[in-house]
Scaffold this motif. Structure first.
Motif, PDB file in Angstrom:
ATOM      1  N   ALA A   1       0.518  -1.069   0.304  1.00 63.51           N
ATOM      2  CA  ALA A   1       0.022   0.009   0.165  1.00 63.51           C
ATOM      3  C   ALA A   1       0.786   1.184  -0.118  1.00 63.51           C
ATOM      4  O   ALA A   1       2.077   1.175   0.695  1.00 63.51           O
ATOM      5  CB  ALA A   1      -0.730  -0.113   1.106  1.00 63.51           C
TER       6      ALA A   1
ATOM      7  N   ARG B   1      -4.300   0.781  -2.026  1.00 69.23           N
ATOM      8  CA  ARG B   1      -3.670  -0.739  -1.728  1.00 69.23           C
ATOM      9  C   ARG B   1      -3.873  -1.383  -3.348  1.00 69.23           C
ATOM     10  O   ARG B   1      -4.684  -1.381  -4.302  1.00 69.23           O
ATOM     11  CB  ARG B   1      -4.903  -1.320  -0.878  1.00 69.23           C
ATOM     12  CG  ARG B   1      -4.924  -0.989   0.090  1.00 69.23           C
ATOM     13  CD  ARG B   1      -6.142  -0.810   0.631  1.00 69.23           C
ATOM     14  NE  ARG B   1      -6.299  -0.435   2.203  1.00 69.23           N
ATOM     15  CZ  ARG B   1      -5.608  -1.017   3.516  1.00 69.23           C
ATOM     16  NH1 ARG B   1      -4.691  -2.310   3.495  1.00 69.23           N
ATOM     17  NH2 ARG B   1      -5.908  -0.383   3.854  1.00 69.23           N
TER      18      ARG B   1
ATOM     19  N   LEU C   1      -1.137  -4.783   6.630  1.00 61.52           N
ATOM     20  CA  LEU C   1      -2.473  -4.200   5.111  1.00 61.52           C
ATOM     21  C   LEU C   1      -3.329  -4.842   5.734  1.00 61.52           C
ATOM     22  O   LEU C   1      -4.525  -4.264   5.153  1.00 61.52           O
ATOM     23  CB  LEU C   1      -2.075  -5.449   3.791  1.00 61.52           C
ATOM     24  CG  LEU C   1      -0.366  -4.838   3.547  1.00 61.52           C
ATOM     25  CD1 LEU C   1       0.022  -5.300   2.508  1.00 61.52           C
ATOM     26  CD2 LEU C   1      -0.223  -3.192   3.303  1.00 61.52           C
TER      27      LEU C   1
END
Length: 491
Positions: free
Chosen positions: A320, A420, A388
């Motif tokens: 990300a 992302r 994440l």
């Protein structure tokens, strides 16, 4: 390359699966080689083109939230931008240096390394403990490296230099490029210059690194002029490149189309896709698959099973990008960015969430505006799910905490955005080149079919452009062969 160079077949139909930079490069090159009559269709599963090249407006500043730069010392990107009429939009980084976090301290990026593998022990001495320096100095006494043609970068470096060089130097640099870990990435695919030096029989890993550096193009020309820039981007963002390719390709672009099957027919190729209106079937003379490794595995399972099996061996890392805009006048320091090794810890002893930060307004002078200053923090390494799995608010809070500890940055952001990239980066493990050779060999046995993309010969923009061009040339050669035999194109 002009559409008028040599005899080229007209009115051919080609389907390109994948609307990232590789697929769009293939579509553009097909247009220049096949001329105006060719029917080129691009199918993209997302609702926008560009793949991992994307940008957002952040507090009045346009910021890339995918790939932000291309390697300027490879020719493909600059040549394509020139061809597209964007050469005047190319900009280069400032002279600000980057840093690496090692042993709990941020150090200037050391010189005389090849992806962190040191050729000159004194150049990296400050980043190592006394024990780490001793292990590095003792390497030549180990005798020649045990080199069987490939190895993990981390495994080779640990065996020759000990753990500190692997964790404090090599891992941060490889993590910055591949979102991977040094122990899982192969030397031959990720540090080919080092592999070539070992192939030539370098007596030590330090000697191999020195050999690789000596074989590289000189950073500064012999006439004493300024060295050529290492990186480049576009003034409006690197995300302008896919748009320019799509416009120049004059292809029929169909978004939100997931290709479910590609198979041979008696006259060419049939591509089946699902979209907003249901199932669509396209018949074509040729097809280019410019998709990630899982897509290759799925689409080639029936067509080229050996290629599908090889593609299944390419793993992916997710990541990300958290971009932040802060008020103009905020002190961002003098560094263009910091890389952080996977084993490093914050001052409070907890792991860092970020693996790197780019101080964009320092690195790229055109991003230092009166509206805002911007930074990009990168999160996620291969195998890391904890970082994440946080929602966007939690991720932004963790990144801000890291930036306060790393850069002393406490300013309240004007705006933030989280991008992302699930499965965004292929992992070039040990034996990657063999897997790619198996894919390309099996696909070469299927006339009119070609593959492209970051899963093959490099994750950077120039490498992706090169695979798109190679796929297009393979299609053109197939169509010329058909035309020479008097076989008509599909109408």
């Amino acid at each position: 390359m002009s559409a008028t160079e040599g005899p080229t077949p007209g009115a051919a139909r080609v389907v390109v699966v994948g609307g990232g930079v590789s697929g769009l490069a293939a579509a553009h090159r097909l247009r220049t080689r096949l001329g105006d009559d060719a029917v080129i269709t691009v199918l993209e599963s997302a609702r926008v083109l560009g793949g991992k090249l994307a940008a957002v407006d952040l507090a009045g500043v346009r910021v890339d939230v995918g790939a932000e730069a291309f390697l300027a010392r490879r020719p493909e990107a600059a040549e394509r931008l020139t061809e597209l009429g964007l050469v005047d939009e190319i900009v280069h980084p400032s002279a600000a240096s980057s840093a690496i976090r090692a042993g709990g301290v941020s150090h200037a990026m050391p010189r005389r390394t090849v992806m962190g593998v040191p050729a000159d022990p004194p150049a990296v001495a400050d980043l190592l403990s006394p024990a780490g320096r001793a292990a590095l100095e003792a390497e030549e006494a180990l005798g020649p490296p045990h080199w069987a043609g490939d190895d993990s970068v981390g495994g080779l470096v640990r065996a020759r230099f000990g753990d500190e060089v692997a964790e404090r130097l090599v891992d941060p640099l490889l993590g910055g490029v591949y979102s991977g870990r040094a122990d899982a990435l192969g030397v031959r695919a990720t540090v080919p210059a080092l592999a070539a030096a070992l192939d030539r029989g370098a007596p030590s890993l330090r000697a191999a690194a020195a050999d690789a550096l000596d074989a590289a193009p000189a950073a500064a020309p012999p006439d004493g002029t300024a060295p050529a820039p290492v990186f480049g981007t576009l003034r409006g963002g690197l995300a302008d490149l896919p748009v320019a390719l799509a416009v120049a390709a004059r292809a029929e672009v169909r978004l939100a189309r997931t290709v479910t099957r590609v198979h041979r027919t008696t006259e060419g190729w049939r591509v089946t896709a699902s979209g907003p209106a249901g199932e669509e079937v396209l018949d074509a003379d040729a097809a280019v698959l410019a998709v990630p490794a899982p897509g290759l595995r799925r689409l080639l399972a029936d067509v080229a099973p050996a290629a599908a099996r090889a593609a299944a061996g390419i793993e992916l890392a997710s990541s990300a990008v958290v971009a932040l805009a802060v008020p103009p006048g905020t002190d961002l320091g003098a560094r263009s960015g910091v890389l952080i090794g996977s084993g490093e810890r914050r001052p409070d002893g907890t792991p860092w969430t970020i693996k790197a930060v780019t101080v964009s307004s320092v690195k790229w002078p055109h991003l230092a505006t009166d509206a805002a200053l911007v930074l990009r923090a990168s999160v996620g390494r291969f195998g890391d799910t904890v970082s994440l799995d946080r929602d966007d608010d939690e991720l932004v809070a963790a990144v801000r905490s890291d930036l306060a500890a790393l850069l002393g940055l406490d300013a309240e952001p004007l705006e933030t955005v989280v991008a992302r990239w699930g499965g965004g980066l292929p992992q070039y493990g040990v034996g990657h080149d063999d897997r790619v050779a198996a894919i390309e060999r099996a696909v070469a046995a299927e006339p009119g079919l070609a593959v492209a993309g970051a899963a093959l010969h490099g994750v950077g923009v120039p490498a992706c452009l090169a695979t798109g061009d190679a796929a297009a040339e393979r299609v053109v050669e197939h169509l010329r062969t058909r035309a020479a035999r008097g076989e008509p194109s599909r109408r």
